[in-house]
Every structure is written in C-alpha cells, then in structure tokens.
Scaffold this motif. Structure first.
Motif, mmCIF file in Angstrom:
data_model
loop_
_atom_site.group_PDB
_atom_site.id
_atom_site.type_symbol
_atom_site.label_atom_id
_atom_site.label_comp_id
_atom_site.label_asym_id
_atom_site.label_seq_id
_atom_site.Cartn_x
_atom_site.Cartn_y
_atom_site.Cartn_z
ATOM 1 N N PRO A 1 -30.929 -85.637 -8.682
ATOM 2 C CA PRO A 1 -31.807 -85.953 -7.497
ATOM 3 C C PRO A 1 -31.684 -84.617 -6.529
ATOM 4 C CG PRO A 1 -29.519 -87.144 -7.387
ATOM 5 C CD PRO A 1 -29.747 -86.251 -8.801
ATOM 6 N N PHE A 2 -32.508 -84.778 -5.656
ATOM 7 C CA PHE A 2 -32.819 -83.831 -4.598
ATOM 8 C C PHE A 2 -33.304 -84.306 -3.361
ATOM 9 C CE2 PHE A 2 -35.699 -80.657 -1.974
ATOM 10 C CZ PHE A 2 -34.519 -79.782 -1.704
ATOM 11 N N ARG A 3 -32.585 -84.209 -2.190
ATOM 12 C CA ARG A 3 -33.285 -84.508 -1.054
ATOM 13 C C ARG A 3 -32.443 -83.873 0.184
ATOM 14 N NH1 ARG A 3 -35.031 -89.434 2.111
ATOM 15 N NH2 ARG A 3 -33.287 -90.013 3.935
ATOM 16 N N THR A 4 -33.175 -83.286 0.930
ATOM 17 C CA THR A 4 -32.392 -82.436 1.939
ATOM 18 C C THR A 4 -33.246 -82.731 3.287
ATOM 19 O OG1 THR A 4 -31.402 -80.369 2.884
ATOM 20 C CG2 THR A 4 -33.542 -80.201 1.776
ATOM 21 N N ASN A 5 -33.032 -82.134 4.281
ATOM 22 C CA ASN A 5 -33.720 -82.267 5.646
ATOM 23 C C ASN A 5 -34.008 -81.163 6.567
ATOM 24 O OD1 ASN A 5 -31.680 -82.178 7.737
ATOM 25 N ND2 ASN A 5 -30.628 -83.674 6.565
ATOM 26 N N ALA A 6 -34.872 -81.029 7.529
ATOM 27 C CA ALA A 6 -34.954 -80.049 8.248
ATOM 28 C C ALA A 6 -33.875 -79.508 9.057
ATOM 29 C CB ALA A 6 -36.171 -80.382 9.416
ATOM 30 N N TYR A 7 -32.903 -80.308 9.200
ATOM 31 C CA TYR A 7 -31.737 -79.699 10.171
ATOM 32 C C TYR A 7 -30.892 -78.929 9.069
ATOM 33 C CZ TYR A 7 -26.954 -79.808 12.190
ATOM 34 O OH TYR A 7 -25.931 -79.411 12.466
ATOM 35 N N VAL A 8 -30.564 -79.314 7.813
ATOM 36 C CA VAL A 8 -29.819 -78.664 6.894
ATOM 37 C C VAL A 8 -30.441 -77.122 6.759
ATOM 38 C CG1 VAL A 8 -29.173 -78.603 4.584
ATOM 39 C CG2 VAL A 8 -28.774 -80.737 6.018
ATOM 40 N N VAL A 9 -31.867 -77.159 6.282
ATOM 41 C CA VAL A 9 -32.766 -76.079 6.071
ATOM 42 C C VAL A 9 -32.687 -75.192 7.150
ATOM 43 C CG1 VAL A 9 -35.164 -75.468 5.660
ATOM 44 C CG2 VAL A 9 -33.994 -77.337 4.152
ATOM 45 N N ASP A 10 -33.059 -75.535 8.273
ATOM 46 C CA ASP A 10 -33.110 -74.771 9.495
ATOM 47 C C ASP A 10 -32.013 -74.304 10.201
ATOM 48 O OD1 ASP A 10 -35.880 -74.777 9.205
ATOM 49 O OD2 ASP A 10 -36.053 -76.385 10.893
ATOM 50 N N GLU A 11 -30.920 -75.132 10.320
ATOM 51 C CA GLU A 11 -29.608 -74.921 11.000
ATOM 52 C C GLU A 11 -28.481 -74.386 9.991
ATOM 53 O OE1 GLU A 11 -29.968 -74.854 14.022
ATOM 54 O OE2 GLU A 11 -31.953 -75.667 14.442
ATOM 55 N N LEU A 12 -28.586 -74.895 8.841
ATOM 56 C CA LEU A 12 -27.133 -74.741 8.191
ATOM 57 C C LEU A 12 -27.326 -73.705 7.187
ATOM 58 C CD1 LEU A 12 -25.757 -78.261 7.555
ATOM 59 C CD2 LEU A 12 -25.313 -76.763 9.561
ATOM 60 N N ILE A 13 -28.419 -73.456 6.620
ATOM 61 C CA ILE A 13 -28.572 -72.748 5.412
ATOM 62 C C ILE A 13 -28.819 -71.164 5.755
ATOM 63 C CG2 ILE A 13 -29.955 -71.706 3.206
ATOM 64 C CD1 ILE A 13 -30.234 -74.786 2.675
ATOM 65 N N ASP A 14 -28.268 -70.382 5.416
ATOM 66 C CA ASP A 14 -28.358 -68.829 5.565
ATOM 67 C C ASP A 14 -29.326 -68.520 4.561
ATOM 68 O OD1 ASP A 14 -28.666 -65.941 5.970
ATOM 69 O OD2 ASP A 14 -26.603 -65.648 5.904
ATOM 70 N N TRP A 15 -30.853 -68.342 4.668
ATOM 71 C CA TRP A 15 -31.626 -67.836 3.712
ATOM 72 C C TRP A 15 -31.731 -66.255 3.435
ATOM 73 C CZ3 TRP A 15 -34.445 -71.435 0.819
ATOM 74 C CH2 TRP A 15 -34.122 -72.982 1.556
ATOM 75 N N SER A 16 -30.927 -65.671 4.103
ATOM 76 C CA SER A 16 -30.985 -64.284 3.627
ATOM 77 C C SER A 16 -30.005 -63.915 2.536
ATOM 78 C CB SER A 16 -30.702 -63.332 5.009
ATOM 79 O OG SER A 16 -29.212 -63.569 5.326
ATOM 80 N N SER A 17 -29.067 -65.107 2.407
ATOM 81 C CA SER A 17 -27.968 -64.738 1.317
ATOM 82 C C SER A 17 -28.283 -65.885 0.064
ATOM 83 C CB SER A 17 -26.573 -64.631 1.878
ATOM 84 O OG SER A 17 -26.364 -65.769 2.724
ATOM 85 N N ILE A 18 -29.591 -66.370 -0.015
ATOM 86 C CA ILE A 18 -29.480 -67.112 -1.209
ATOM 87 C C ILE A 18 -29.711 -66.483 -2.467
ATOM 88 C CG2 ILE A 18 -30.597 -69.020 0.261
ATOM 89 C CD1 ILE A 18 -33.012 -68.670 -1.597
ATOM 90 N N PRO A 19 -29.188 -66.790 -3.760
ATOM 91 C CA PRO A 19 -28.835 -68.055 -4.073
ATOM 92 C C PRO A 19 -27.348 -68.348 -3.818
ATOM 93 C CG PRO A 19 -29.138 -66.745 -5.920
ATOM 94 C CD PRO A 19 -29.543 -65.965 -4.959
ATOM 95 N N ASP A 20 -26.454 -67.311 -3.242
ATOM 96 C CA ASP A 20 -25.207 -67.479 -3.167
ATOM 97 C C ASP A 20 -24.621 -68.226 -1.880
ATOM 98 O OD1 ASP A 20 -24.850 -65.798 -5.172
ATOM 99 O OD2 ASP A 20 -24.690 -64.011 -4.248
ATOM 100 N N ASP A 21 -25.626 -68.334 -0.788
ATOM 101 C CA ASP A 21 -25.189 -69.157 0.449
ATOM 102 C C ASP A 21 -24.606 -70.450 0.075
ATOM 103 O OD1 ASP A 21 -25.208 -69.424 3.246
ATOM 104 O OD2 ASP A 21 -26.430 -71.255 2.556
ATOM 105 N N PRO A 22 -23.326 -70.643 0.614
ATOM 106 C CA PRO A 22 -22.672 -71.923 0.124
ATOM 107 C C PRO A 22 -23.212 -73.403 0.418
ATOM 108 C CG PRO A 22 -21.526 -70.884 1.982
ATOM 109 C CD PRO A 22 -22.500 -69.926 1.283
ATOM 110 N N ILE A 23 -23.991 -73.334 1.531
ATOM 111 C CA ILE A 23 -24.834 -74.613 1.733
ATOM 112 C C ILE A 23 -26.196 -74.769 1.127
ATOM 113 C CG2 ILE A 23 -25.724 -75.999 3.852
ATOM 114 C CD1 ILE A 23 -22.835 -75.139 4.233
ATOM 115 N N TYR A 24 -26.736 -73.744 0.626
ATOM 116 C CA TYR A 24 -27.935 -73.883 -0.180
ATOM 117 C C TYR A 24 -27.374 -74.202 -1.558
ATOM 118 C CZ TYR A 24 -31.540 -72.167 -3.351
ATOM 119 O OH TYR A 24 -32.519 -71.871 -4.359
ATOM 120 N N ARG A 25 -26.244 -73.596 -1.753
ATOM 121 C CA ARG A 25 -25.467 -74.301 -3.423
ATOM 122 C C ARG A 25 -25.021 -75.778 -3.090
ATOM 123 N NH1 ARG A 25 -25.125 -69.923 -6.372
ATOM 124 N NH2 ARG A 25 -23.861 -70.849 -8.133
#
Ligand SMILES: *Cc1c(COP(=O)(O)O)cnc(C)c1O
Length: 439
Positions: A43-67
C-alpha cells in the motif's frame, strides 16, 4: 518545497498521484513504472506535508524519508515487478492487475494475517472484535475509524490492514464491549489505542471512544500509539479541531489518569520542522506525556548516530525515549531487516553517546508472541559465544526480567531464528514442545 501550493489543510496522496510525484522527483519512465508495479502490491499513501517538508528530493532514492514512504522497486522479486510493470505498461484491465498483485501478496512470506496476532478475547462467550489482551495489565484497542494513517510507512507490519483484504481486518466500533471487558478484568490498568493511527480520527470520534473510559477507576493510563507528530503535526496546531483534541487530552489528565502519547519517530529529520516543536509543546501543556519509539530499519535509521541524535533531540523537546524495536518479519522484511547482532551494536553505540536522561530507552526489542524480548548483548559463557536476552514484557509475568541465552548467530534476524544455549528449550517454550515457538 517542490509541491507547495500555499494551501493549508491535510492533503493525502495515493497511488493515483504516484507517477507525478516520482516524475517531479526525477525518476525516468521505466523506473516510475517499476515503482508503480510495487505499489499495486504494497500500500502507498502519503501527504503534502511529508512530500514538501520532510523528503529531500535532491537525494532520492537514498533519502531516508523517501525510503520510509515510497515503494522501492527491489522490495519485491524482480520477476514479479517485471510482470506487474508489463501489465501496467500494456494498460491491462484493473481487475487483471489486482489479481496479479493479490497473487504476489499472498506469496509474501510469511503471510501478514498471522502477524496480526488476533488474540480476540471473549466476553460472555462472544468475541470482542478489535481488542487484544496480550499482557495482563494492558489491553490494545483498534478503533474502526482509526484504521488508516496520515502516511504509510513502507516497513509497516500491519500493512495487511490497509489493502482491503476483508479477512485481515480486526477493528471495532463498539466501545461498550471494551468497557465491559475491562470491568470483567480488574487486572487491566492500561488501554492502548492503536491502529492504523488513532489520531486520524476527528476529536468527536476520539471522544466517543475515550470518554466512557474516564469513569473506570481501575484504569491508570490511556495510551495513544501514533505517528501523527511525524506525518501531520498540524493535527495539534492548525487543524480545525486541534484545540478540542487538546482539551480532550486535558480531560483525561483531569480525571486522574495518565495520558501517554506513544509517538513513532523513525528519523531525526521528522523532528526538525518548527510545527513539530509547537505540536509537542501543546500536547505537553495538556498534561499528557510523550514517549517515543520506532523500529530499526536497514537503509533508513541503521546507524548509531541517527538514534543518538534522535534521542537527544526528543529529550531536549520534552519527550521520553521508550523503545527501539526490531523490525517484524512481515512484508518486505528481507529488504529492511537488521540482524540481531547488528541491531544490538547500533543500540549500544547510540546508548553509550547519550546522557542518562535519554537512557529511558530500551532495546533492541522484539515484540514476539510470548512477549517483548530484549537483546542485551553478545558474550562468551563457558567457551560458547551466545546472545544474552531477557523479557521486558511477557504473557507469562514469570518470564519477565530473567536472563536467558541463545547460540550466537550473526545472521539471525528474529526470535524464531535463535536456538537455546545451555538448555533444551527457551523459558517460553513449554516442556515437550517440538521446537522454538513461531513468533
Ligand atoms: C509493546 C506492546 C504493549 C505495551 O507494552 P509495554 O511494555 O507496557 O509498553 C502491549 N501490547 C502489545 C501487543 C505490545 O507489543
């Protein structure tokens, strides 16, 4: 801040949004398709706060919150991902994709149904749905309206609840049964609301569950297990019913019971936004306490400095470190598992760096069928290399706090992988039992 639209309020993202989210994160079409293939199974579900405030998109796929929230293509066997990806690519009918996904899901080892540990007690011969009474003093309750979360963790051991397999659901909306059950069991002093995430419920619904408990004199504490402080801290700050929710917390405290907020934090990043500090302050002002816990997860938080930093920061914010868990053997466990020997090393090296105020934390702890087993360390006894273990919590209180031993095995990831040392069986195994209890 790549998705900020200047809107307030909770916005959920589901598989419908996955392709767009991954595209903005820079994944090419092939990679996106394979992640979407995995998301048909898990299952996948997330929200705009997690996506905007927690994930560091410059380091995906290694970013821990992305994982932590996005499916990864290597979470499932390569052949399954390829087959599902081909179905998606060819625009196969939804029913066909779902059938293939279900087939993969049922092969995930072990099947998650067993992990729900349905230990449904009976009142007057009737089963009490959504209630689990595993330890004498504590009852777990799964409110029906709390069977989802503000975002899903990829490592969740209760993921089967989120995929709509009807026989895997276990929640209840019957508070009357809970009250009757507690009255019939004077040994129960603590009720733990869990889920899903109980804080997904509105104040009005939460109140319906909590208020009837306040008159039960035997109850000393009400606990709420939740990841809302990490995934949607505005629940306690800007949400329309945040004030009412905090008032409800204060009423619990005023009734003479302890309200323990069991906060799930997986990574120090989740503590950083200012809104989290504000939410913590408001919860503490209500008179509730906040205790923190999380599993140790490979590639997300498997370094000692991550835990030391997290415990320090939590303590500075007024929270109390409580448990480091060993990840349970469900879902993509091979992907996230940390062997017990390594888990102990991470725990010890983190624990050794922090002040006594943070050392309220226990672990690494396996929440298994007979109870919570803590790995105290690896040592040599009578020329044998062994794990030293003890029960922090047990179905049978006789077992609590007594050390026992298992043969050292650097690859063991769970209690069921261990063999007893200096004894024919583990203390939790009854005489004549064939082998280690399954967990
Ligand atoms: C951890 C846990 C509890 C609570 O145990 P404490 O040690 O009191 O925090 C209750 N029920 C289950 C099933 C648990 O895993």
């Amino acid at each position: 801040m790549i998705f900020s639209e200047g809107r307030r309020g909770f916005r959920a993202y589901t598989t419908k949004h996955l392709d767009e989210l991954l595209g903005r994160g820079g994944l090419d079409e092939q990679a996106r398709l394979r992640v979407r293939a995995v998301a048909t199974v898990l299952p996948f579900r997330t929200n705009a706060y997690v996506v905007d405030e927690l994930i560091d998109w410059s380091s995906i796929p290694d970013d821990p919150i992305y994982r932590l929230v996005f499916p990864q293509e290597d979470m499932l066997p390569e052949a399954d991902v390829s087959r599902l990806a081909a179905l998606l690519r060819d625009g196969a009918p939804a029913a066909r994709v779902q059938e293939a996904a279900r087939e993969v899901r049922m092969r995930l080892n072990p099947h998650p149904a067993g992990q729900l540990e349905l230990n449904v007690p009976r009142v007057d011969g009737e089963s009490v749905q959504g209630l689990q009474h595993k330890y004498p003093e504590t009852v777990l309750f799964f409110p029906k309206q709390g069977q989802t979360c503000h975002a899903y963790c990829t490592y969740c051991f209760r993921w089967a609840q989120f995929i709509g397999e009807p026989d895997l659901k276990m929640a209840s909306d019957d508070i009357g049964n809970l009250v009757e059950y507690v009255k019939a069991h004077p040994e129960v002093t603590s009720i733990l609301f869990t889920g899903g995430d109980p804080m997904i419920m509105s104040e009005a619904v939460l109140r319906r569950y909590i208020e009837p408990l306040l008159g039960l004199e035997q109850l000393e504490s009400i606990r709420i297990g939740t990841k809302s402080l990490a995934y949607w801290p505005d629940r306690f700050v800007g949400d329309p019913d945040s004030d009412a929710t905090l008032k409800l917390f204060a009423e619990v405290v005023a009734s003479g019971k302890s309200l323990a907020f069991m906060a799930h934090f997986s990574h120090p990043r989740e503590l950083e936004p200012d809104v989290v500090q504000k939410a913590v302050e408001r919860i503490l002002e209500s008179g509730a306490t906040i205790r923190t816990q999380a599993p140790l997860i490979r590639s997300i938080n498997d370094r000692p400095d991550v835990w030391a930093h997290m415990w320090r920061r939590q303590t500075a914010m007024g929270m109390i470190p409580y448990y480091m868990f060993v990840e349970r053997d469900t879902g993509p466990q091979d992907y996230f598992a940390v062997p017990l020997a390594d888990a102990h090393r991470v725990f010890r090296d983190a624990y050794a760096q922090v002040s006594g105020l943070c050392r309220t934390v226990r672990g690494p702890s396996m929440s298994a069928t007979p109870g919570k087993v803590c790995v105290d360390g690896v040592t040599e006894v009578a020329g044998q290399r062994v794990f030293v273990l003890h029960f922090i919590q047990a179905r049978d209180p006789e077992l609590v706090g007594r050390p026992f031993f298992a043969h050292y095995d650097p690859d063991a990831v769970w209690l069921s992988d261990l063999r007893p040392a200096f004894a024919d069986r583990f203390p939790f195994e009854t005489a004549g039992a064939p082998g280690p209890l399954s967990t």
